[in-house]
Design an enzyme around this catalytic site. Structure first.
Site, PDB file in Angstrom:
ATOM      1  N   HIS A  73      -7.013   2.632   4.717  1.00  0.00           N
ATOM      2  CA  HIS A  73      -6.756   3.881   5.294  1.00  0.00           C
ATOM      3  C   HIS A  73      -8.026   3.823   6.129  1.00  0.00           C
ATOM      4  CE1 HIS A  73      -3.281   5.478   3.451  1.00  0.00           C
ATOM      5  NE2 HIS A  73      -2.834   5.334   4.531  1.00  0.00           N
ATOM      6  N   CYS A 110      -4.211  -1.545  -1.740  1.00  0.00           N
ATOM      7  CA  CYS A 110      -4.157   0.145  -1.997  1.00  0.00           C
ATOM      8  C   CYS A 110      -5.656  -0.138  -2.833  1.00  0.00           C
ATOM      9  CB  CYS A 110      -3.333   0.745  -2.861  1.00  0.00           C
ATOM     10  SG  CYS A 110      -3.163   1.734  -3.440  1.00  0.00           S
ATOM     11  N   ASP A 133       0.481  -1.166   0.037  1.00  0.00           N
ATOM     12  CA  ASP A 133       0.020   0.186  -0.290  1.00  0.00           C
ATOM     13  C   ASP A 133       1.469   1.197   0.215  1.00  0.00           C
ATOM     14  OD1 ASP A 133      -2.737   1.692   0.256  1.00  0.00           O
ATOM     15  OD2 ASP A 133      -1.838   2.553   2.127  1.00  0.00           O
ATOM     16  N   SER A 134       0.377   2.662   0.081  1.00  0.00           N
ATOM     17  CA  SER A 134       1.107   3.230   0.158  1.00  0.00           C
ATOM     18  C   SER A 134       1.411   3.930   1.463  1.00  0.00           C
ATOM     19  CB  SER A 134       0.486   4.673  -0.242  1.00  0.00           C
ATOM     20  OG  SER A 134      -0.756   4.545  -0.004  1.00  0.00           O
ATOM     21  N   CYS A 190     -11.165   3.041   0.770  1.00  0.00           N
ATOM     22  CA  CYS A 190      -9.671   3.166   0.781  1.00  0.00           C
ATOM     23  C   CYS A 190      -9.343   2.474   1.757  1.00  0.00           C
ATOM     24  CB  CYS A 190      -9.268   4.683   0.616  1.00  0.00           C
ATOM     25  SG  CYS A 190      -7.687   4.578   1.479  1.00  0.00           S
ATOM     26  N   GLU A 234      -2.210   9.402   8.751  1.00  0.00           N
ATOM     27  CA  GLU A 234      -1.000   8.997   8.312  1.00  0.00           C
ATOM     28  C   GLU A 234      -0.723  10.183   8.933  1.00  0.00           C
ATOM     29  OE1 GLU A 234       1.113   6.850   6.513  1.00  0.00           O
ATOM     30  OE2 GLU A 234      -0.355   5.816   5.587  1.00  0.00           O
TER      31      GLU A 234
HETATM   32  N1  DGL Z   1      -4.602   2.992   0.865  1.00  0.00           N
HETATM   33  C1  DGL Z   1      -4.739   3.319  -0.278  1.00  0.00           C
HETATM   34  C2  DGL Z   1      -6.143   3.094  -1.087  1.00  0.00           C
HETATM   35  O1  DGL Z   1      -6.600   2.583  -0.595  1.00  0.00           O
HETATM   36  C3  DGL Z   1      -4.337   4.113  -0.860  1.00  0.00           C
HETATM   37  C4  DGL Z   1      -4.064   5.988  -0.176  1.00  0.00           C
HETATM   38  C5  DGL Z   1      -3.245   6.896  -0.746  1.00  0.00           C
HETATM   39  O2  DGL Z   1      -2.004   6.755  -0.506  1.00  0.00           O
HETATM   40  O3  DGL Z   1      -4.016   7.763  -1.058  1.00  0.00           O
HETATM   41  O4  DGL Z   1      -6.588   3.501  -1.162  1.00  0.00           O
END
Ligand code: DGL
Length: 275
Positions: A192, A78, A15-16, A190, A156
């Site tokens: 996150h 992600c 993931d990011s 997402c 984050e």
């Molecule tokens: N967690 C990622 C997603 O599911 C990336 C979120 C991001 O870095 O903007 O989209």
């Protein structure tokens, strides 16, 4: 490269940043005997505001980095890469690449009672129309899709508590159109976003059904590995954590989310070297 078409090879997850941990947590529950290599591209987070070309370069680097560890499959934990690129790129690899869109759409379709589904995602995911398109194919055309650019930076930064006024305000703003549209189910598109679950619950109450996109994809990956007889059996497996940004930040926040002590256990890696 080491032999990767064997049950002993690890599973890669990327993931990011922290978001993919929500998917990893579920995978570890579902497939406890597996070894995992988790990569968070924290030096380049957020992904959701990038264009397709940039994301393609990031994804190629992330995948190449994981492949250098001989992974037998990759969970693209992600929503952004899964939405924007996965269908296009997965045929280029000889290992399964599983994303989060399909299983989240399926889970939302099972969960909704009134047929109205909200979708939260990054700007790139919502622009791609991935979740809405899949829901429509499943017979759910009445979705409300909202881009939520403020959420990933808050997460984050560790602002995930219902006591945090910024987190409350952002969640309130993005919930408003979903609830106004009458949705009974919300896809957290997402990976996150489930880290904000207690804030979302505090604002939306218990009735709204939340679909955790990362969590749902564990079962899909398990099926893909089972089909190829690549499931590992035996003792509890190990997990290695790698990030491209500061290891200390990930040790602190990642440890909190994974409910374990990651001090001194996060390694530095640079996906740019592999892109
Ligand atoms: N967690 C990622 C997603 O599911 C990336 C979120 C991001 O870095 O903007 O989209």
């Amino acid at each position: 490269m080491m032999e990767y078409k064997t049950a002993e090879a690890p599973i890669g997850v990327f993931d990011s940043g922290l978001g993919g941990l929500t998917a990893l947590r579920q995978l570890q529950r579902e497939l406890p005997a597996e070894d995992y290599i988790y990569f968070g591209d924290t030096a380049r987070v957020p992904y959701g505001c990038r264009d397709k070309e940039t994301l393609a370069g990031y994804a190629a680097g992330d995948i190449a980095l994981l492949r250098s560890f001989g992974v037998k499959a990759i969970l693209v934990a992600c929503g952004t890469i899964s939405s924007v690129l996965l269908e296009e790129i997965k045929g280029q690899y000889d290992i399964p690449l599983v994303g989060v869109v399909e299983s989240a759409a399926q889970a939302a379709a099972r969960a909704t009672e009134n047929g109205k589904i909200g979708i939260w995602g990054t700007a790139a995911s919502i622009r791609s129309g991935s979740y809405a398109r899949r829901l429509k194919e499943l017979g759910y055309g009445e979705s409300v899709a909202i881009a939520c650019p403020r959420l990933v930076p808050l997460i984050e930064a560790g602002k995930t508590s219902p006591e945090d006024p910024e987190a409350r305000a952002a969640v309130q703003e993005y919930l408003e159109p979903v609830l106004a549209g009458g949705a009974d189910t919300l896809i957290l598109g997402c990976t996150h976003y489930p880290l904000l679950e207690s804030v979302i619950r505090a604002e939306a109450g218990a009735a709204l059904k939340l679909i955790d996109s990362g969590r749902e994809s564990g079962a899909t990956l398990k099926q893909a590995l089972a089909r190829q007889a690549l499931l590992r059996r035996g003792e509890r497996g190990k997990t290695r954590y790698l990030v491209s940004g500061r290891t200390a930040d990930f040790e602190r926040l990642g440890g909190r989310f994974m409910n374990c002590d990651l001090s001194g256990k996060v390694e530095q890696a640079d996906a740019k070297c592999y892109g």
